[in-house]
Design an enzyme around this catalytic site. Structure first.
Site, PDB file in Angstrom:
ATOM      1  CG  HIS A  50      -6.218 -27.965  -1.420  1.00 29.66           C
ATOM      2  ND1 HIS A  50      -5.680 -28.427  -0.252  1.00 29.66           N
ATOM      3  CD2 HIS A  50      -5.643 -26.759  -1.648  1.00 29.66           C
ATOM      4  CE1 HIS A  50      -4.794 -27.545   0.203  1.00 29.66           C
ATOM      5  NE2 HIS A  50      -4.754 -26.530  -0.614  1.00 29.66           N
ATOM      6  CG  HIS A  91      -6.594 -24.287  -5.610  1.00 33.67           C
ATOM      7  ND1 HIS A  91      -5.965 -24.438  -4.398  1.00 33.67           N
ATOM      8  CD2 HIS A  91      -5.695 -24.694  -6.540  1.00 33.67           C
ATOM      9  CE1 HIS A  91      -4.754 -24.912  -4.590  1.00 33.67           C
ATOM     10  NE2 HIS A  91      -4.562 -25.080  -5.870  1.00 33.67           N
ATOM     11  CD  GLU A 123      23.177 -27.917  -6.084  1.00 37.89           C
ATOM     12  OE1 GLU A 123      22.164 -27.402  -6.611  1.00 37.89           O
ATOM     13  OE2 GLU A 123      24.335 -27.649  -6.442  1.00 37.89           O
ATOM     14  CG  HIS A 130      31.372 -21.505  -2.959  1.00 42.93           C
ATOM     15  ND1 HIS A 130      31.020 -20.342  -3.581  1.00 42.93           N
ATOM     16  CD2 HIS A 130      31.267 -22.480  -3.903  1.00 42.93           C
ATOM     17  CE1 HIS A 130      30.724 -20.591  -4.856  1.00 42.93           C
ATOM     18  NE2 HIS A 130      30.860 -21.874  -5.069  1.00 42.93           N
TER      19      HIS A 130
END
Lengths: 678, 678
Positions: free
Chosen positions: B30, B263, B417, B479
């Protein structure tokens, strides 16, 4: 319409007391949020929500998502007359009940998407809203607004802290989804306590930055009129999604209201009694629903049934005016695939040029797309790498951007893998759409939370997961997955395919599209793969098959997948020159192979000779499909193969030489590839 | 200081042309971002950045993170005189070079954290800044600002779209991290094209909503003075992190500047030539570094060496004034564990009461914490469930909140998380800290992107992953993880522990803390587990051992882990009454067991009798540790055990009855648990 009276108060109190009873009976759950959100749930259900509980699949129903998934949704479904009895409420959180700990799609009547894992429902809601915008743009005509439902999402602080919700919110703002209305239970409490300990951002300003409308209701506990006006304002705003910031008191009515004590634990018995007394409900009676509450909600159900009847009439007239569109729309609503779609799947001969399986995937998509409007695909900013955009497709964009249209079938997800997965779940849940999504296999892991819910919820989502091994080359170890495929293989009700060539790529699409209740991940190569002698769509569609057979008894079977199958074939050819008979088994999809009959499986992985697995990934799990025995004797000549091979358990010796860092894996793998190409 | 002259222009041009050459030589990478960010990199490096390239581990160095990981960082490291030669730059993206496709910690001198997977570096930067805030608060004294470095992060559009960055940014604002300065390369381009297609949010407003300072530089391509002033303003703001929104032109100087063509692909040869001519560099010379560029950067290095020398002197004086703190700080800087820390690990007897392993984990943490200041832990809003907060610990909070102090050792991560995992990587990368983080095992999957980078980067992060099976009960299938542990087991350089009782829990902490370059996940039960006869810290620390031995030849070995080991023992006891000899092997950690010597492993999983695995999770992978043979004969009596058992491969028959939805798993599992409790 907006006037609220004593009946409304009774209804709200019913929801609150039922929430206390449901959680109390289960002795587990979250009473606080449903008690706090009872007024919003009541106003939405009775004044705005279009639904027909006697046909929960009516296509133009409003969609409701309880992103902070809890008992509230079960209570509302029961009151509205869905197939959920008071006894079901009493079985909340019990094994195999219709009311598991968190709402699950395709399990309980009226549940659109599976929530509880935070942030998912929010992003699912964005997907549901996108589905409406798309199908409305494709099929609605003047005077035929057949698809014009709203999507309502209830969400809490926890959901809004999750990155998946941030990603989805940013995209929803960009997409100007005026049909999306999110009611944020701003109760200042999460499990650890006051949100002051970790969540002090200005949520309103954040959503304004995404391009949303933000409306506040300061007394969400009592101000039914305010809630009504906020929802009405949200519905009026046609070019922005709306966040209604509803200030509530968690566990309103409880002695411990407003504290995290009421978040995740049942109320004490005396607190439940006092709550009921406060609302003039019989304090000793559990699961009490006043007749006026039922009456109020049955009126909603009647309204919904009338709406559906009118809609069905309109659909009939649409059929007269637009027979072609009508046929396609009704086919999609019914969940039928287009007639003969499989015929567009490309078939390959060994003489066809080698191509990357990501390119083969593009060829399939390009072939299918013209006759398969159900396909609504996109990529997380890797379109040119994933090759997910079939020629001629238009971007799904708000018309005002000048970049596409809502009728467009290609979604620019941005670098938002987790939201992409969760949005795709919403698209699939809406109906009439088969979503596919693209990223590098390595970044499917970013979306793992959504992928497991696709599987649990039976949402047909197809992942185009390219650059699937160290074969991706120069991007290096940070982008080289080794653990991802075995992770996916271990998810129940998910098919993970690693096709080896053109026919196997077609086969993976064949099965993925036929599997209407199973998500699939297609793990695809960056590098070119030859078309193999012996492969066919039919054979590969069984998940595993003998690609190369020997005469008589073999010395070895190599079982392999994806880009390593051709290497295995070359190895067999080299070994043949040295007098060894080597069979090759291609096993593109474990879970589909596992479902074949015993006799077939025995014929593919037969006894009597060692079986060696070969895959440029972690060997974990391959031991199920490979024997022990004389693998080592082979290795003495082809040491390099130890890099990929799995030496299965023998006498407790569990050597696994490839259990090392991706970096270490890369060098010998390259060498092996070079060797195989010689 | 802030005056910029021709030398500065030459330096910037050097970075730009080197970027074109490095990517051109690799024919991959890049070039656009390093060319666009060259001015910012130059101003930061020469005017602000405190670093000593001859000792890249100097503890009070400023930290730099290139979140949009690319060649820029290698170029700067080379120019500054780190151990990275021009030849290393020429080997960019080649196998086993010091310059892999994306920067990797613990691989290349001067790289703090591994970046490339988008969003990770941003969140790592938040962790690095938190580490400084914490250690500074603990050890700095009047006139002894020993730990006062800044953390600088370069980031791009892609990173800011990722949820992990949103989560981390929100927390960083809450934590008022004035030492964190993020320079946002606002170039309007990502891989799919203009950011207008998917990323149209108001980024400044978003960061303001998080509580950040936002500073703009409109001409990031040329306005060195403006960049200087922005960084200076960021450093002056002591109670907020700063986002410097730097408007740049991607690939500045190239013929295709400002497009996504620059890019992710090398510039064409003639474009590179024209670029060099534009900057008055010899157009035909590659990897050309003018001597004044080297001179400018060597001055930075000299300044850094002087700074370190002064700091070392200060540290010496600190030792005289604060000998105790000095001893502790220098121990932590050196990466040594506190003397005798292991002695605090609890030891259990079978008569000790049954407890959940999450509770046993809390007991370990509580026992260790007083003598182990290196531990900096927290939870993603599940403190009371994960039991991660040792008694007496203070929250890590900005003092102005009144909720804690920066010297506090308990972090309230919020429901974030993924950011938690990535922040923990930053905390570990800073040095002197062992981070541990808590959530349900199911939600470790939300953080999978960060977990794999812990392993690749050798960051010692400990996950306290509770509620690890269907044993969590009422929360239900949403869960209940079944695929998570095998996913973690397949990640190289990660130890996943499933301890069966108190001694095994202590053992898992023992090994996790001793493993200074390996992250660990402790998979812990919600439900109570008895303390087992035969377990010990020493035995469990080998990853697997014979928990229960029989006299003579066994009929069966059951190999198990975690909460199922006690069930296996009960089964053995029942089977004994029926005349069967059953050995029990506890295998809490596959990867640690795999490292034991062959003789030991053969003694644990010995030949001659069938081995049955038993775990309340997906069976994928257990086939490595279990034999085929007469498993079925057992099943005829204990059909329920099929739910957990793995019937390994025999004659190509690959039956795996537990490969089903978590929901289906739950009912027979409960039944089995009840049976075992009888």
């Amino acid at each position: 319409m907006a006037q609220f009276d004593l009946t409304d108060a009774t209804c709200v109190a019913t929801i609150r007391t039922l929430a206390a009873d449901v959680v109390g009976k289960a002795n587990s759950g979250h009473p606080g949020a449903p008690m706090g959100m009872a007024p919003a749930a009541h106003v939405l259900a009775t004044r705005f929500f279009n639904t027909n509980p006697s046909n929960s699949k009516w296509f133009n129903r409003d969609r409701f998502v309880l992103s902070n998934g809890c008992a509230l949704q079960y209570i509302m479904l029961h009151l509205l007359g869905y197939k959920l009895s008071l006894d079901d409420l009493k079985a909340f959180r019990q094994i195999d009940s219709l009311t598991p700990g968190h709402p699950e799609a395709n399990h309980t009547d009226g549940i659109e998407v599976t929530t509880g894992p935070l942030g998912q429902g929010f992003a699912n809601g964005v997907g549901l809203a996108m589905a409406q915008a798309h199908l409305g743009a494709v099929y609605n005509r003047d005077n035929f607004d057949l698809i014009d439902n709203y999507t309502y999402v209830f969400t809490g602080d926890g959901c809004l802290m999750e990155g998946v919700a941030s990603e989805a919110a940013s995209l929803a703002g960009h997409l100007q989804l005026g049909n999306l209305i999110v009611i944020y239970d701003d109760n200042h409490i999460s499990i650890d306590g006051d949100t002051a300990i970790a969540f002090t951002e200005d949520v309103s300003q954040r959503f304004l930055s995404y391009g949303w409308q933000v409306v506040r209701v300061d007394d969400g506990d009592n101000d039914l009129e305010g809630i009504y006006n906020a929802i009405a304002a949200a519905r009026s705003e046609k070019s922005k999604p709306t966040l209604i910031r509803l200030r509530t008191t968690i566990g309103y009515g409880s002695k411990v209201q407003g504290t995290h004590g009421v978040h995740g634990s049942p109320l004490k018995a005396d607190d439940i009694q006092s709550l009921k007394s406060k609302f003039n409900f019989p304090p000793d009676q559990s699961f009490y629903v006043p007749s006026e509450t039922y009456a109020a909600y049955r009126a909603v159900a009647r309204r919904g049934a009338e709406l559906e009847a009118a809609w069905t009439t309109l659909l009939g007239k649409y059929g007269e005016a637009y027979p072609k569109e009508h046929a396609e729309l009704t086919r999609r609503i019914a969940g039928r695939l287009p007639e003969g779609w499989e015929k567009s799947l490309p078939v390959y001969k060994p003489s066809d040029p080698a191509q990357a399986s990501r390119k083969l995937s593009e060829i399939v998509l390009t072939a299918m797309t013209p006759k398969f409007p159900d396909l609504l695909g996109g990529s997380a900013d890797l379109t040119g790498s994933n090759l997910t955009k079939a020629k001629g497709t238009v971007d799904f964009q708000p018309p005002s951007t000048g970049l596409g249209a809502y009728s467009g079938t290609y979604i620019r997800y941005g670098v938002r893998e987790h939201a992409m997965g969760a949005i795709a779940n919403g698209l699939a849940a809406y109906g009439g759409i088969i979503p596919f999504v693209g990223t590098f296999l390595n970044f499917v892991s970013y979306a793992a939370g959504a992928v497991r819910l696709s599987a649990l919820s039976k949402h047909q989502v197809i992942w185009v997961a390219t650059h699937d091994s160290i074969g991706l080359g120069e991007d290096g170890p940070t982008h080289q997955p080794v653990e991802t495929v075995v992770h996916l293989r271990a998810i129940p009700n998910l098919d993970c395919w690693r096709p080896a060539d053109g026919n196997e790529t077609s086969a993976s699409y064949l099965v993925a599209i036929r599997s209407r209740e199973t998500p699939s991940v297609l793990s695809l190569s960056r590098q070119n793969l030859p078309n193999l002698e012996g492969s066919s769509i039919e054979r590969a569609a069984r998940g595993g098959y003998v690609l190369y057979e020997v005469e008589g008894k073999e010395d070895l079977t190599i079982v392999s997948s994806g880009s390593e199958v051709a290497i295995a074939l070359e190895a067999a050819s080299k070994l043949k020159q040295e007098g060894f008979k080597v069979r090759i088994v291609s096993l593109p999809c474990w879970s589909v192979f596992d479902k074949q009959d015993k006799e077939y499986k025995l014929s593919v992985l037969r006894s009597g000779a060692p079986i060696l697995s070969l895959e440029a990934l972690s060997t974990v799990g391959w031991q199920k499909y490979s024997h022990e025995a004389s693998v080592k004797y082979l290795l003495s000549w082809y040491m390099l193969m130890t890099v990929f091979s799995n030496t299965a358990c023998k006498d407790g010796e569990h050597q696994d030489p490839s259990r090392r860092c991706t970096r270490n894996l890369a060098l010998p793998a390259r060498t092996l590839l070079r060797w195989a190409r010689k």
